[in-house]
Design a protein around this motif. Structure first.
Motif, PDB file in Angstrom:
ATOM      1  N   ILE A 141       9.964   6.571   0.925  1.00  0.00           N
ATOM      2  CA  ILE A 141      10.379   5.181   0.709  1.00  0.00           C
ATOM      3  C   ILE A 141      11.574   4.841   1.599  1.00  0.00           C
ATOM      4  CG2 ILE A 141      11.358   3.574  -0.986  1.00  0.00           C
ATOM      5  CD1 ILE A 141       9.737   5.069  -3.131  1.00  0.00           C
ATOM      6  N   GLY A 142      12.492   5.801   1.755  1.00  0.00           N
ATOM      7  CA  GLY A 142      13.646   5.582   2.635  1.00  0.00           C
ATOM      8  C   GLY A 142      13.221   5.404   4.083  1.00  0.00           C
ATOM      9  N   PHE A 143      12.243   6.193   4.516  1.00  0.00           N
ATOM     10  CA  PHE A 143      11.726   6.086   5.883  1.00  0.00           C
ATOM     11  C   PHE A 143      11.124   4.702   6.113  1.00  0.00           C
ATOM     12  CE2 PHE A 143       9.036   6.795   9.515  1.00  0.00           C
ATOM     13  CZ  PHE A 143       9.641   7.817  10.236  1.00  0.00           C
ATOM     14  N   ILE A 144      10.329   4.245   5.142  1.00  0.00           N
ATOM     15  CA  ILE A 144       9.705   2.922   5.251  1.00  0.00           C
ATOM     16  C   ILE A 144      10.761   1.831   5.220  1.00  0.00           C
ATOM     17  CG2 ILE A 144       8.162   1.302   4.078  1.00  0.00           C
ATOM     18  CD1 ILE A 144       6.618   3.794   3.040  1.00  0.00           C
ATOM     19  N   ALA A 145      11.744   1.965   4.324  1.00  0.00           N
ATOM     20  CA  ALA A 145      12.803   0.961   4.217  1.00  0.00           C
ATOM     21  C   ALA A 145      13.580   0.836   5.525  1.00  0.00           C
ATOM     22  CB  ALA A 145      13.754   1.328   3.075  1.00  0.00           C
ATOM     23  N   ALA A 146      13.810   1.965   6.193  1.00  0.00           N
ATOM     24  CA  ALA A 146      14.519   1.939   7.476  1.00  0.00           C
ATOM     25  C   ALA A 146      13.700   1.204   8.534  1.00  0.00           C
ATOM     26  CB  ALA A 146      14.826   3.363   7.933  1.00  0.00           C
ATOM     27  N   MET A 147      12.410   1.470   8.586  1.00  0.00           N
ATOM     28  CA  MET A 147      11.545   0.797   9.552  1.00  0.00           C
ATOM     29  C   MET A 147      11.552  -0.714   9.323  1.00  0.00           C
ATOM     30  SD  MET A 147       8.323   3.463   9.610  1.00  0.00           S
ATOM     31  CE  MET A 147       7.354   2.497  10.770  1.00  0.00           C
ATOM     32  N   ILE A 256       6.907  -2.733  10.891  1.00  0.00           N
ATOM     33  CA  ILE A 256       6.379  -3.015   9.555  1.00  0.00           C
ATOM     34  C   ILE A 256       4.898  -2.659   9.494  1.00  0.00           C
ATOM     35  CG2 ILE A 256       5.856  -4.874   7.925  1.00  0.00           C
ATOM     36  CD1 ILE A 256       8.473  -6.171   8.670  1.00  0.00           C
ATOM     37  N   ILE A 257       4.158  -3.020  10.538  1.00  0.00           N
ATOM     38  CA  ILE A 257       2.734  -2.651  10.586  1.00  0.00           C
ATOM     39  C   ILE A 257       2.593  -1.131  10.606  1.00  0.00           C
ATOM     40  CG2 ILE A 257       0.618  -2.784  11.945  1.00  0.00           C
ATOM     41  CD1 ILE A 257       1.385  -5.401  10.597  1.00  0.00           C
ATOM     42  N   MET A 258       3.406  -0.457  11.416  1.00  0.00           N
ATOM     43  CA  MET A 258       3.320   1.001  11.508  1.00  0.00           C
ATOM     44  C   MET A 258       3.706   1.685  10.207  1.00  0.00           C
ATOM     45  SD  MET A 258       2.112   1.604  14.486  1.00  0.00           S
ATOM     46  CE  MET A 258       2.362   3.373  14.542  1.00  0.00           C
ATOM     47  N   SER A 259       4.523   1.016   9.383  1.00  0.00           N
ATOM     48  CA  SER A 259       4.946   1.629   8.122  1.00  0.00           C
ATOM     49  C   SER A 259       3.781   1.792   7.152  1.00  0.00           C
ATOM     50  CB  SER A 259       6.048   0.789   7.468  1.00  0.00           C
ATOM     51  OG  SER A 259       5.545  -0.439   6.954  1.00  0.00           O
ATOM     52  N   ILE A 260       2.673   1.088   7.404  1.00  0.00           N
ATOM     53  CA  ILE A 260       1.478   1.289   6.584  1.00  0.00           C
ATOM     54  C   ILE A 260       1.050   2.753   6.656  1.00  0.00           C
ATOM     55  CG2 ILE A 260      -0.962   0.649   6.300  1.00  0.00           C
ATOM     56  CD1 ILE A 260      -0.232  -2.095   7.482  1.00  0.00           C
ATOM     57  N   SER A 261       1.307   3.395   7.785  1.00  0.00           N
ATOM     58  CA  SER A 261       0.955   4.814   7.947  1.00  0.00           C
ATOM     59  C   SER A 261       1.669   5.673   6.924  1.00  0.00           C
ATOM     60  CB  SER A 261       1.308   5.280   9.366  1.00  0.00           C
ATOM     61  OG  SER A 261       0.616   4.548  10.339  1.00  0.00           O
ATOM     62  N   GLU A 265       0.193   7.739   3.761  1.00  0.00           N
ATOM     63  CA  GLU A 265       0.488   9.165   3.624  1.00  0.00           C
ATOM     64  C   GLU A 265       0.771   9.537   2.178  1.00  0.00           C
ATOM     65  OE1 GLU A 265       4.131  12.101   4.935  1.00  0.00           O
ATOM     66  OE2 GLU A 265       3.634  10.414   6.242  1.00  0.00           O
ATOM     67  N   THR A 266       1.567   8.714   1.493  1.00  0.00           N
ATOM     68  CA  THR A 266       1.900   9.016   0.097  1.00  0.00           C
ATOM     69  C   THR A 266       0.678   8.918  -0.805  1.00  0.00           C
ATOM     70  OG1 THR A 266       2.504   6.715  -0.393  1.00  0.00           O
ATOM     71  CG2 THR A 266       4.240   8.142   0.434  1.00  0.00           C
ATOM     72  N   LEU A 267      -0.243   8.000  -0.492  1.00  0.00           N
ATOM     73  CA  LEU A 267      -1.425   7.818  -1.335  1.00  0.00           C
ATOM     74  C   LEU A 267      -2.455   8.920  -1.119  1.00  0.00           C
ATOM     75  CD1 LEU A 267      -1.862   3.941  -1.001  1.00  0.00           C
ATOM     76  CD2 LEU A 267      -0.804   5.220  -2.878  1.00  0.00           C
ATOM     77  N   PHE A 268      -2.634   9.358   0.130  1.00  0.00           N
ATOM     78  CA  PHE A 268      -3.641  10.386   0.400  1.00  0.00           C
ATOM     79  C   PHE A 268      -3.247  11.737  -0.187  1.00  0.00           C
ATOM     80  CE2 PHE A 268      -5.879   7.680   3.470  1.00  0.00           C
ATOM     81  CZ  PHE A 268      -7.184   8.067   3.226  1.00  0.00           C
ATOM     82  N   ILE A 269      -1.954  11.953  -0.397  1.00  0.00           N
ATOM     83  CA  ILE A 269      -1.531  13.194  -1.042  1.00  0.00           C
ATOM     84  C   ILE A 269      -2.215  13.336  -2.404  1.00  0.00           C
ATOM     85  CG2 ILE A 269       0.446  14.327  -2.144  1.00  0.00           C
ATOM     86  CD1 ILE A 269       2.180  13.369   0.133  1.00  0.00           C
ATOM     87  N   LEU A 313      -6.386  -0.466   9.822  1.00  0.00           N
ATOM     88  CA  LEU A 313      -7.239   0.637   9.391  1.00  0.00           C
ATOM     89  C   LEU A 313      -6.800   1.947  10.032  1.00  0.00           C
ATOM     90  CD1 LEU A 313      -9.679   1.584   7.784  1.00  0.00           C
ATOM     91  CD2 LEU A 313     -11.146   0.962   9.724  1.00  0.00           C
ATOM     92  N   SER A 314      -6.355   1.890  11.285  1.00  0.00           N
ATOM     93  CA  SER A 314      -5.841   3.084  11.952  1.00  0.00           C
ATOM     94  C   SER A 314      -4.629   3.638  11.208  1.00  0.00           C
ATOM     95  CB  SER A 314      -5.459   2.753  13.398  1.00  0.00           C
ATOM     96  OG  SER A 314      -4.822   3.850  14.014  1.00  0.00           O
ATOM     97  N   CYS A 315      -3.770   2.743  10.746  1.00  0.00           N
ATOM     98  CA  CYS A 315      -2.589   3.183   9.996  1.00  0.00           C
ATOM     99  C   CYS A 315      -2.978   3.791   8.652  1.00  0.00           C
ATOM    100  CB  CYS A 315      -1.634   2.005   9.789  1.00  0.00           C
ATOM    101  SG  CYS A 315      -0.851   1.400  11.302  1.00  0.00           S
ATOM    102  N   ILE A 316      -4.013   3.247   8.024  1.00  0.00           N
ATOM    103  CA  ILE A 316      -4.483   3.801   6.753  1.00  0.00           C
ATOM    104  C   ILE A 316      -5.084   5.190   6.973  1.00  0.00           C
ATOM    105  CG2 ILE A 316      -6.173   3.510   4.899  1.00  0.00           C
ATOM    106  CD1 ILE A 316      -5.787   0.472   5.226  1.00  0.00           C
ATOM    107  N   VAL A 317      -5.870   5.331   8.024  1.00  0.00           N
ATOM    108  CA  VAL A 317      -6.499   6.613   8.351  1.00  0.00           C
ATOM    109  C   VAL A 317      -5.448   7.690   8.632  1.00  0.00           C
ATOM    110  CG1 VAL A 317      -7.851   7.787  10.146  1.00  0.00           C
ATOM    111  CG2 VAL A 317      -8.682   5.660   9.148  1.00  0.00           C
ATOM    112  N   TYR A 318      -4.284   7.265   9.120  1.00  0.00           N
ATOM    113  CA  TYR A 318      -3.219   8.220   9.435  1.00  0.00           C
ATOM    114  C   TYR A 318      -2.875   9.100   8.233  1.00  0.00           C
ATOM    115  CZ  TYR A 318       1.538   9.921  10.269  1.00  0.00           C
ATOM    116  OH  TYR A 318       2.650  10.709  10.382  1.00  0.00           O
ATOM    117  N   GLY A 319      -2.896   8.516   7.026  1.00  0.00           N
ATOM    118  CA  GLY A 319      -2.566   9.308   5.842  1.00  0.00           C
ATOM    119  C   GLY A 319      -3.458  10.523   5.702  1.00  0.00           C
TER     120      GLY A 319
END
Length: 429
Positions: A141-147, A256-261, A265-269, A313-319
């Motif tokens: 969450i901190g990583f996303i917040a920074a982005m 912000i778009i890249m933060s979808i990755s 990541e957190t969801l695919f875990i 979709l590419s960002c979602i697949v990243y997870g």
């Protein structure tokens, strides 16, 4: 303030620092400084170089001489001071050395943050297995917040991103001195050889053909991770040269778009246990490689307009691409090595992915982009060609993995934690 909240703040700031510049440094390098791609590849290799030796060396210091929370704080303060100097660097060669110095201070804090958190939780009577993961999620969450912070403030191409990171690093450095004491635990124990401490004995596992094959693929997949971190954000920034895309959301706020990755990541875990039980470790690692092909291929044909869905979709697949290999890979190491060498083997896995793999991916990709995909002006890039080349790289790895990696696995192996074949120790390897 509760113990858990104090550790949540630590985890949040730990990754806020990294998220402030890791994804957006490419935009600063290419769009603002207009430096070369080959030199930029070397910048991302600094993380791999520092990961090879610094975490182990600082682990020795924390085990033998200095409280872990104090060493953690000192490293962050020093790293923050280095970050403050980055905007003053005007030469790409010097930029490499400054970033390398920052990584030397930062990379060992990733392991120390875990050591401090574990020590504090255990002392307070918490269950580490149960209570640490919800704390660690705040790091993502901190990583996303920074982005989001850097993007919304309009700092993606600006040196101000390094000031934000520096401020957070120094704040975390001083904050760590307020944490419960984590004194050295091995001060009075006999000293081990440097080979033992650095986990170098685990390299003997490479004498086993299957383990050698696995670790080589771990290195190659580690290289793929650096490609997406290094070039994803600057790829979107380059669309602002096209009037048709200049005011689109993805071009105005690429981070912000890249933060979808990271969100993916957190969801695919959460999906990993199902996939491991259903398909087994080898298949899950193969799914990861196919996901990397899709990650790069979707970038190749996506754009911030009608093709935005491909980028999302590419960002979602990243997870899937990131989690499925890293976590299933660590489980493979866990199930294939004896307890006497297991910790060192896990260290070797991280060294191959975040160390040697990161260096390989960063250096080679920079040279390839500079030589084959950069225009005569030295600035414009053939992004479709770049992403297709990366997708081809991932596809070749996936095909070779299926052919060369020989591992018979049943889903019950992970579920029951039972080993279907003899465990490897250093002596057996």
């Amino acid at each position: 303030m509760s113990t858990k909240l104090r550790l949540i703040i630590l985890s949040f700031l730990q990754f806020f620092i990294w998220g402030s510049w890791l994804i957006t440094i490419g935009a600063y390098w290419f769009q603002t400084k207009e430096w070369s791609g080959a030199q930029f590849g070397a910048i991302f290799s600094t993380m791999g170089i520092a990961s090879i030796f610094m975490p182990s060396l600082m682990g020795i210091v924390a085990d033998k001489w200095v409280n872990a929370e104090k060493l953690y704080g000192i490293l962050h303060i020093l790293g923050g001071l280095v970050l403050f100097t980055i905007p003053m660097v005007t030469d790409p060669g010097m930029f490499f050395w400054v970033i390398l110095l920052n990584m030397i201070f930062y990379m060992p804090t990733l392991a120390l943050s875990i050591a401090v958190s574990y020590s504090v939780l255990k002392r307070e009577g918490f269950d580490v297995v149960k209570d640490y993961p919800p704390i660690r999620v705040w790091g993502t969450i901190g990583f996303i917040a920074a982005m989001w912070t850097v993007s919304l403030l309009g700092f993606e191409k600006s040196a101000n991103q390094f000031y934000i990171a520096a401020g957070a690093a120094i704040l975390l450095g001083f904050y760590s001195f307020t944490l419960p004491k984590c004194p050295p635990t091995a001060r009075d124990t006999p000293s081990r050889s440097l080979v033992d401490v650095l986990g170098l004995k685990s390299f003997a596992l490479l004498r086993d053909t299957k383990m050698l094959t696995f670790f080589l693929f771990a290195m190659l997949l580690g290289a793929a991770l650096q490609l997406t971190n290094a070039y994803g954000d600057t790829f979107l920034h380059d669309f602002d040269q096209n009037p048709a895309y200049k005011d689109t959301l993805a071009v105005r706020y690429p981070a912000i778009i890249m933060s979808i990755s990271q969100i993916s990541e957190t969801l695919f875990i959460l999906a990993i246990p199902f996939f491991l039980r259903r398909f087994g470790i080898k298949q899950v690692m193969f799914f990861s490689m196919i996901a990397w092909v899709l990650r790069f291929g979707l970038f190749a044909y996506g754009d911030p307009g009608s093709g935005l869905w491909m980028i999302v979709l590419s960002c979602i697949v990243y997870g899937m691409a990131f989690d499925f290999f890293n976590i299933s890979g660590s489980l493979f190491v866990e199930t294939q090595t004896a307890s006497s060498i297991r910790a060192s083997a896990q260290g070797l896995f991280m060294m191959m992915t975040n160390g040697f793999g990161a260096v390989l991916g960063s250096l080679v990709s920079g040279v390839v982009i500079e030589r084959f995909f950069t225009g005569p002006d030295g600035v414009s890039k053939d992004w479709q060609g770049i992403w297709l080349a990366f997708a081809g790289y991932a596809l070749v790895i996936a095909v070779l993995f299926v052919i060369l990696f020989k591992h018979k696995h049943t889903p019950q192996e992970v579920q029951n934690a039972e080993h279907t074949e003899p465990l490897l120790s250093v002596e057996q390897a």
